[in-house]
Design a protein around this motif. Structure first.
Motif, PDB file in Angstrom:
ATOM      1  N   VAL A 156      30.547 -15.893  13.849  1.00 42.98           N
ATOM      2  CA  VAL A 156      29.221 -15.293  13.676  1.00 42.98           C
ATOM      3  C   VAL A 156      28.337 -15.620  14.877  1.00 42.98           C
ATOM      4  O   VAL A 156      27.536 -14.785  15.318  1.00 42.98           O
ATOM      5  CB  VAL A 156      28.584 -15.778  12.358  1.00 42.98           C
ATOM      6  CG1 VAL A 156      27.147 -15.274  12.232  1.00 42.98           C
ATOM      7  CG2 VAL A 156      29.407 -15.293  11.168  1.00 42.98           C
ATOM      8  N   ARG A 157      28.473 -16.828  15.440  1.00 44.95           N
ATOM      9  CA  ARG A 157      27.675 -17.179  16.617  1.00 44.95           C
ATOM     10  C   ARG A 157      27.927 -16.201  17.756  1.00 44.95           C
ATOM     11  O   ARG A 157      27.003 -15.772  18.456  1.00 44.95           O
ATOM     12  CB  ARG A 157      27.986 -18.605  17.079  1.00 44.95           C
ATOM     13  CG  ARG A 157      27.439 -19.678  16.172  1.00 44.95           C
ATOM     14  CD  ARG A 157      27.627 -21.054  16.776  1.00 44.95           C
ATOM     15  NE  ARG A 157      27.255 -22.091  15.804  1.00 44.95           N
ATOM     16  CZ  ARG A 157      27.079 -23.358  16.109  1.00 44.95           C
ATOM     17  NH1 ARG A 157      27.242 -23.774  17.363  1.00 44.95           N
ATOM     18  NH2 ARG A 157      26.754 -24.240  15.184  1.00 44.95           N
ATOM     19  N   GLN A 158      29.188 -15.839  17.959  1.00 43.86           N
ATOM     20  CA  GLN A 158      29.523 -14.887  19.012  1.00 43.86           C
ATOM     21  C   GLN A 158      28.882 -13.535  18.748  1.00 43.86           C
ATOM     22  O   GLN A 158      28.328 -12.898  19.650  1.00 43.86           O
ATOM     23  CB  GLN A 158      31.048 -14.738  19.113  1.00 43.86           C
ATOM     24  CG  GLN A 158      31.519 -13.764  20.186  1.00 43.86           C
ATOM     25  CD  GLN A 158      31.076 -14.176  21.573  1.00 43.86           C
ATOM     26  OE1 GLN A 158      31.121 -15.355  21.925  1.00 43.86           O
ATOM     27  NE2 GLN A 158      30.614 -13.210  22.376  1.00 43.86           N
ATOM     28  N   PHE A 159      28.902 -13.098  17.478  1.00 45.22           N
ATOM     29  CA  PHE A 159      28.286 -11.820  17.115  1.00 45.22           C
ATOM     30  C   PHE A 159      26.777 -11.865  17.359  1.00 45.22           C
ATOM     31  O   PHE A 159      26.196 -10.919  17.897  1.00 45.22           O
ATOM     32  CB  PHE A 159      28.560 -11.496  15.640  1.00 45.22           C
ATOM     33  CG  PHE A 159      27.857 -10.253  15.158  1.00 45.22           C
ATOM     34  CD1 PHE A 159      28.448  -9.009  15.316  1.00 45.22           C
ATOM     35  CD2 PHE A 159      26.603 -10.328  14.564  1.00 45.22           C
ATOM     36  CE1 PHE A 159      27.791  -7.855  14.891  1.00 45.22           C
ATOM     37  CE2 PHE A 159      25.930  -9.193  14.138  1.00 45.22           C
ATOM     38  CZ  PHE A 159      26.533  -7.944  14.303  1.00 45.22           C
ATOM     39  N   VAL A 160      26.148 -12.975  16.970  1.00 42.84           N
ATOM     40  CA  VAL A 160      24.694 -13.106  17.134  1.00 42.84           C
ATOM     41  C   VAL A 160      24.324 -13.038  18.613  1.00 42.84           C
ATOM     42  O   VAL A 160      23.395 -12.317  19.010  1.00 42.84           O
ATOM     43  CB  VAL A 160      24.189 -14.422  16.500  1.00 42.84           C
ATOM     44  CG1 VAL A 160      22.715 -14.649  16.825  1.00 42.84           C
ATOM     45  CG2 VAL A 160      24.398 -14.392  14.994  1.00 42.84           C
ATOM     46  N   ARG A 161      25.054 -13.784  19.445  1.00 41.93           N
ATOM     47  CA  ARG A 161      24.759 -13.779  20.880  1.00 41.93           C
ATOM     48  C   ARG A 161      24.881 -12.380  21.474  1.00 41.93           C
ATOM     49  O   ARG A 161      24.099 -11.967  22.325  1.00 41.93           O
ATOM     50  CB  ARG A 161      25.710 -14.732  21.618  1.00 41.93           C
ATOM     51  CG  ARG A 161      25.145 -16.113  21.878  1.00 41.93           C
ATOM     52  CD  ARG A 161      25.948 -16.869  22.917  1.00 41.93           C
ATOM     53  NE  ARG A 161      27.355 -16.949  22.563  1.00 41.93           N
ATOM     54  CZ  ARG A 161      27.895 -17.950  21.880  1.00 41.93           C
ATOM     55  NH1 ARG A 161      27.141 -18.952  21.461  1.00 41.93           N
ATOM     56  NH2 ARG A 161      29.179 -17.955  21.597  1.00 41.93           N
ATOM     57  N   THR A 162      25.874 -11.643  20.998  1.00 46.44           N
ATOM     58  CA  THR A 162      26.164 -10.339  21.590  1.00 46.44           C
ATOM     59  C   THR A 162      25.274  -9.233  21.044  1.00 46.44           C
ATOM     60  O   THR A 162      24.861  -8.328  21.782  1.00 46.44           O
ATOM     61  CB  THR A 162      27.648  -9.972  21.346  1.00 46.44           C
ATOM     62  OG1 THR A 162      28.467 -11.037  21.817  1.00 46.44           O
ATOM     63  CG2 THR A 162      28.017  -8.682  22.054  1.00 46.44           C
ATOM     64  N   ASN A 163      24.952  -9.283  19.733  1.00 42.17           N
ATOM     65  CA  ASN A 163      24.359  -8.119  19.084  1.00 42.17           C
ATOM     66  C   ASN A 163      22.956  -8.308  18.510  1.00 42.17           C
ATOM     67  O   ASN A 163      22.192  -7.346  18.427  1.00 42.17           O
ATOM     68  CB  ASN A 163      25.276  -7.645  17.950  1.00 42.17           C
ATOM     69  CG  ASN A 163      26.648  -7.244  18.455  1.00 42.17           C
ATOM     70  OD1 ASN A 163      26.792  -6.248  19.142  1.00 42.17           O
ATOM     71  ND2 ASN A 163      27.662  -8.051  18.115  1.00 42.17           N
ATOM     72  N   SER A 164      22.615  -9.511  18.045  1.00 46.80           N
ATOM     73  CA  SER A 164      21.353  -9.678  17.324  1.00 46.80           C
ATOM     74  C   SER A 164      20.165  -9.573  18.281  1.00 46.80           C
ATOM     75  O   SER A 164      20.129 -10.252  19.311  1.00 46.80           O
ATOM     76  CB  SER A 164      21.318 -11.021  16.596  1.00 46.80           C
ATOM     77  OG  SER A 164      22.240 -11.032  15.543  1.00 46.80           O
ATOM     78  N   ARG A 165      19.196  -8.759  17.888  1.00 45.83           N
ATOM     79  CA  ARG A 165      17.981  -8.636  18.697  1.00 45.83           C
ATOM     80  C   ARG A 165      16.821  -9.448  18.121  1.00 45.83           C
ATOM     81  O   ARG A 165      15.783  -9.587  18.753  1.00 45.83           O
ATOM     82  CB  ARG A 165      17.595  -7.159  18.844  1.00 45.83           C
ATOM     83  CG  ARG A 165      18.636  -6.385  19.659  1.00 45.83           C
ATOM     84  CD  ARG A 165      18.038  -5.140  20.285  1.00 45.83           C
ATOM     85  NE  ARG A 165      17.741  -4.106  19.310  1.00 45.83           N
ATOM     86  CZ  ARG A 165      16.578  -3.459  19.239  1.00 45.83           C
ATOM     87  NH1 ARG A 165      15.588  -3.748  20.068  1.00 45.83           N
ATOM     88  NH2 ARG A 165      16.389  -2.526  18.330  1.00 45.83           N
ATOM     89  N   TRP A 166      16.987  -9.951  16.909  1.00 45.27           N
ATOM     90  CA  TRP A 166      16.012 -10.901  16.356  1.00 45.27           C
ATOM     91  C   TRP A 166      16.813 -12.085  15.803  1.00 45.27           C
ATOM     92  O   TRP A 166      17.515 -11.960  14.804  1.00 45.27           O
ATOM     93  CB  TRP A 166      15.158 -10.263  15.264  1.00 45.27           C
ATOM     94  CG  TRP A 166      13.930 -11.096  14.926  1.00 45.27           C
ATOM     95  CD1 TRP A 166      13.693 -12.392  15.301  1.00 45.27           C
ATOM     96  CD2 TRP A 166      12.793 -10.697  14.167  1.00 45.27           C
ATOM     97  NE1 TRP A 166      12.479 -12.818  14.822  1.00 45.27           N
ATOM     98  CE2 TRP A 166      11.897 -11.806  14.128  1.00 45.27           C
ATOM     99  CE3 TRP A 166      12.436  -9.524  13.503  1.00 45.27           C
ATOM    100  CZ2 TRP A 166      10.689 -11.763  13.445  1.00 45.27           C
ATOM    101  CZ3 TRP A 166      11.224  -9.488  12.833  1.00 45.27           C
ATOM    102  CH2 TRP A 166      10.352 -10.592  12.804  1.00 45.27           C
ATOM    103  N   VAL A 167      16.729 -13.208  16.503  1.00 46.69           N
ATOM    104  CA  VAL A 167      17.516 -14.399  16.163  1.00 46.69           C
ATOM    105  C   VAL A 167      16.607 -15.406  15.454  1.00 46.69           C
ATOM    106  O   VAL A 167      15.496 -15.688  15.921  1.00 46.69           O
ATOM    107  CB  VAL A 167      18.140 -15.021  17.421  1.00 46.69           C
ATOM    108  CG1 VAL A 167      18.826 -16.347  17.091  1.00 46.69           C
ATOM    109  CG2 VAL A 167      19.127 -14.048  18.049  1.00 46.69           C
TER     110      VAL A 167
END
Length: 778
Positions: A156-167
């Motif tokens: 999930v960390r990899q997904f967040v770094r790549t895709n999330s625009r609000w962390v």
């Protein structure tokens, strides 16, 4: 009985009358009742710049129009100004940042935002709210709001770094997981438009000073990627929130404090448990009925009336005991009611917490005893009453807790039950200090070299520090010391960390400064937590009772050299409090003022203290015994506020020479207990020394010092507010009904001299004389 000037007829007033009917004959615990009127909603229009899909999503979620404070704060943020919105609990502060952030994310498909919260539960609530809004707006379909914290899996960390625009994260993870590896987050930082700092009033003392420097590092990294994010801060109502927020982020900050949200009428009762005739404490002093026991009885009475009640208790163990006490009382009346009370605290599994929250919200659960786990962020609506067992430390926290009541627009009841503590005594007898307006300001000190040094090492590892930045931090001396230790080097292009330095892992932004002592269950090898080395002798000495997530342990061995405390599981009927002896030497005078026979000063000091034993106390407050210890002395370089008086002044105030030590000692103890009134600190954050003849002043002297290396800003605040602080100290001693001193006024739980000598009357005379000298017309 309820005073005749209290407004009759409100629901909260009626509930209070029924609670008072349950008190024993002859008891009169009520010291004050205030009836706070209802407040009508004040609305604003949706701003023209707001994205229509965002506005429509908010409307679909039951928000037809924003309240005035929401719109004002959102307007400042959208215009590019840093802003703090400081309004009450349940005032919808989240809309103030959701509106400008979601609009920016909808209009710019590459824009990003960061949300910081002090607790994971608060962040989780906000993710759910934002996810719902994003699901309802096509323009927000690719925002992917997600958590990035210690519980986030690698995938999930990899997904967040790549895709999330609000962390959504916390300052700890920002420090160690994002800034340290900012290159992996380059695309995120490059388009960073907004940073939310939620519940920013909770960042104070050493924790707040660390967070302030983490946020400066964040702004520095953002500038490296040509971004200049707007900070939106949300705070409880505190004194001068704009200045406090500005200190936190290192930039000017607008403030919004006029609350436009509605609230039903509220009855606030201040309650002082009686002194117990059959129980005596140290040196035969009287003891009050415990606030937790009193709160359990009040909650049981409220549950019998069908009132949904939340009781805030200061410790996890206390929350469990209060819930058990209420259940026991209810079982005598109606066994079914006993099943409708529970404890709620940190350490429970997430699904258990959600189940309790839902049961409390829908009325299945009528009563819950909790720590401050339910103070921040968790949206519990429709409560009829809140009981606060012991002042929670700040006026802001009190109103956060009180604000959990009366969410349905109806009347509600709030009861503050005083602990056996000088500050609680003062507040229940001086209600204006609690009810009129906040009197404390959030205290941080990012310039503390013991905090600044490690943080600068982290900054230099992220990006070499330029000479201009070092000058901006006023840190040449700090970095020179670090260079002498081989941790950093100055080269032609700036300051670089050395290969020997691993600064991020060495900084615990929530803990103390220096060596961390690990608390380990010797039987299972499980790590229970840590405590900083300076506090370990007082909190993790052999024989100390340690509570972890409701489990009780007793310390067997403390190894300060290797940073290890070994414990075993045990549930004794007593608690422990360390006894310390302290010496203090002045190393520098920073500010000094003379007022005739009284001199006041802000100083740098070296404190040498040694834990010499501990007391074992029953929950009633009764002292079982005193156990001696042989612990090594500890040294602390910190800051202190102090005052000296001449012997002639004391004698003219009616204090003969043989009473000097007791009067000074009692005034010192009470002042420590009252400092949290003007500085957002806990009594455990500070210490004190008094002496009838100090070697550096040659006069009777009282010191109150910060219990953290380099200081945390508390002594500075005490120096700035010396007159109101000492006046409140005198008034608290005077208001206490005991004859010669007790834990509610002049006794200290950690006094190394066994609370002897203490002269209550002498302390009142001394403080009155000092106050007259400081301000003769006051």
């Amino acid at each position: 009985m309820i005073p005749p000037d209290a407004t009759a007829g409100s629901y909260g007033h009626d509930l209070l009358g029924r609670v008072l009917a349950g008190t024993a004959r002859g008891e009169d615990p009520l010291t004050h009742v205030a009836e706070l009127p209802a407040r009508a909603a004040r609305y604003a229009q949706w701003p023209a710049w707001a994205h229509p899909e965002v506005v429509e999503a908010l409307r679909e979620n039951g928000i037809p129009l924003p309240w005035t404070h929401q719109a004002e704060a959102a307007e400042h943020a959208a215009a590019g100004s840093h802003v703090v919105v400081a309004t009450g609990t349940a005032s919808g502060k989240s809309l103030a940042y959701q509106l400008p952030i979601l609009t920016a994310l909808a209009e710019d498909p590459r824009a990003t935002a960061l949300y910081l919260a002090p607790t994971k539960a608060l962040g989780a609530d906000q993710i759910r709210a934002v996810t719902t809004l994003c699901d309802q707006a096509e323009a927000l379909a690719d925002v992917y709001p997600n958590a990035f914290d210690g519980d986030t899996s690698t995938e999930v960390r990899q997904f967040v770094r790549t895709n999330s625009r609000w962390v959504f994260t916390n300052p700890d993870m920002l420090h160690i997981g994002m800034l340290r590896s900012h290159q992996r987050w380059a695309h995120f930082f490059r388009r960073l438009r907004f940073v939310v700092v939620d519940e920013c009033h909770s960042y104070r003392g050493v924790f707040g000073s660390n967070v302030a420097l983490v946020l400066r590092r964040l702004r520095r990294i953002a500038r490296r990627y040509a971004a200049d994010p707007v900070f939106i801060l949300a705070s409880a109502t505190t004194a001068d929130p704009g200045a406090a927020a500005g200190r936190l982020i290192g930039a000017p900050c607008r403030q919004v404090t006029e609350d436009g949200s509605p609230h039903g009428p509220r009855t606030v009762a201040l309650w002082e448990p009686p002194l117990l005739a059959e129980v005596t404490g140290e040196n035969g002093a009287p003891v009050r009925r415990a606030a937790g026991s009193e709160a359990a009885r009040i909650m049981a009475d409220l549950v019998v009336e069908g009132a949904r009640t939340l009781t805030f208790v200061r410790s996890r163990r206390g929350a469990e005991l209060t819930a058990m006490g209420a259940k026991r009382l209810l079982a005598e009346v109606d066994p079914d009611l006993a099943e409708r009370v529970a404890a709620y605290r940190a350490g429970y599994l997430a699904e258990d917490r959600r189940e309790l929250e839902a049961a409390l919200a829908d009325g299945t659960l009528l009563g819950a005893a909790t720590t401050n786990a339910l103070e921040l962020g968790v949206d519990i609506a429709g409560l009829d009453a809140v009981v606060v067992a012991g002042f929670p430390g700040t006026v802001a926290s009190f109103w956060q807790q009180a604000g959990r009541s009366g969410r349905r627009g109806e009347g509600s009841l709030v009861v503050l039950v005083a602990r056996d503590d000088p500050l609680d005594t003062y507040l229940v007898h001086h209600p204006a200090a609690l009810l009129d307006k906040p009197v404390e300001a959030t205290v941080t000190d990012p310039t503390n070299p013991y905090v600044l040094g490690p943080q600068l090492l982290c900054a230099a590892m992220e990006l070499p520090l330029s000479d201009a930045e070092v000058e901006q931090f006023d840190a040449v001396e700090v970095l020179t010391d670090l260079a002498a230790q081989g941790l950093i080097r100055r080269r032609a292009h700036g300051w670089f960390v050395t290969a020997e330095s691993n600064p991020h892992a060495a900084v615990n932004i929530r803990g103390g400064i220096g060596l961390q002592v690990a608390i380990v269950d010797a039987e299972s090898g499980r790590l229970l937590g840590t405590v900083d080395g300076g506090r370990a002798p007082a909190t993790a000495h052999p024989g100390a009772v340690h509570i972890h997530q409701g489990e009780s342990f007793v310390v067997d061995d403390l190894d300060l050299e290797n940073g290890l405390a070994l414990v075993h599981a045990e549930t004794p009927e007593w608690t422990t409090s360390a006894r310390e002896t302290t010496d203090i030497a002045i190393t520098a005078v920073l500010e000094r003022s003379e007022h005739g026979a009284v001199t006041t000063a802000l100083t740098e000091v070296e404190v040498t203290h040694q834990v010499v034993g501990y007391l074992r106390r029953l929950p009633s407050g009764e002292v079982l015994d005193s156990v001696e210890l042989d612990m090594p002395p500890q040294s602390l370089r910190t800051r202190a506020v102090m005052y000296t008086v001449t012997p002639e002044l004391m004698e003219s105030a009616g204090i003969p020479a043989d009473r000097f030590p007791g009067a000074l000692h009692a005034a010192e103890h009470a002042a420590i207990g009252l400092l949290p009134l003007v500085a957002t600190c806990d009594r455990g954050d500070i210490g004190g020394v008094s002496t009838a003849l100090h070697q550096d002043t040659a006069l009777p002297t009282v010191f109150v010092y910060d219990g953290h290396q380099g200081g945390a800003g508390f002594a500075d605040r005490g120096h700035a507010e010396l007159h109101p602080w000492l006046r409140a100290t005198r008034d608290a001693i005077r208001a206490c009904e005991c004859a010669a001193g007790c834990p509610s006024c002049v006794q200290s739980p950690k006094c190394g001299n066994g609370n002897n000598p203490l002269d209550k009357d002498g302390a009142v005379r001394l403080l009155s004389a000092v106050l007259d000298a400081l301000s003769p017309t006051a």
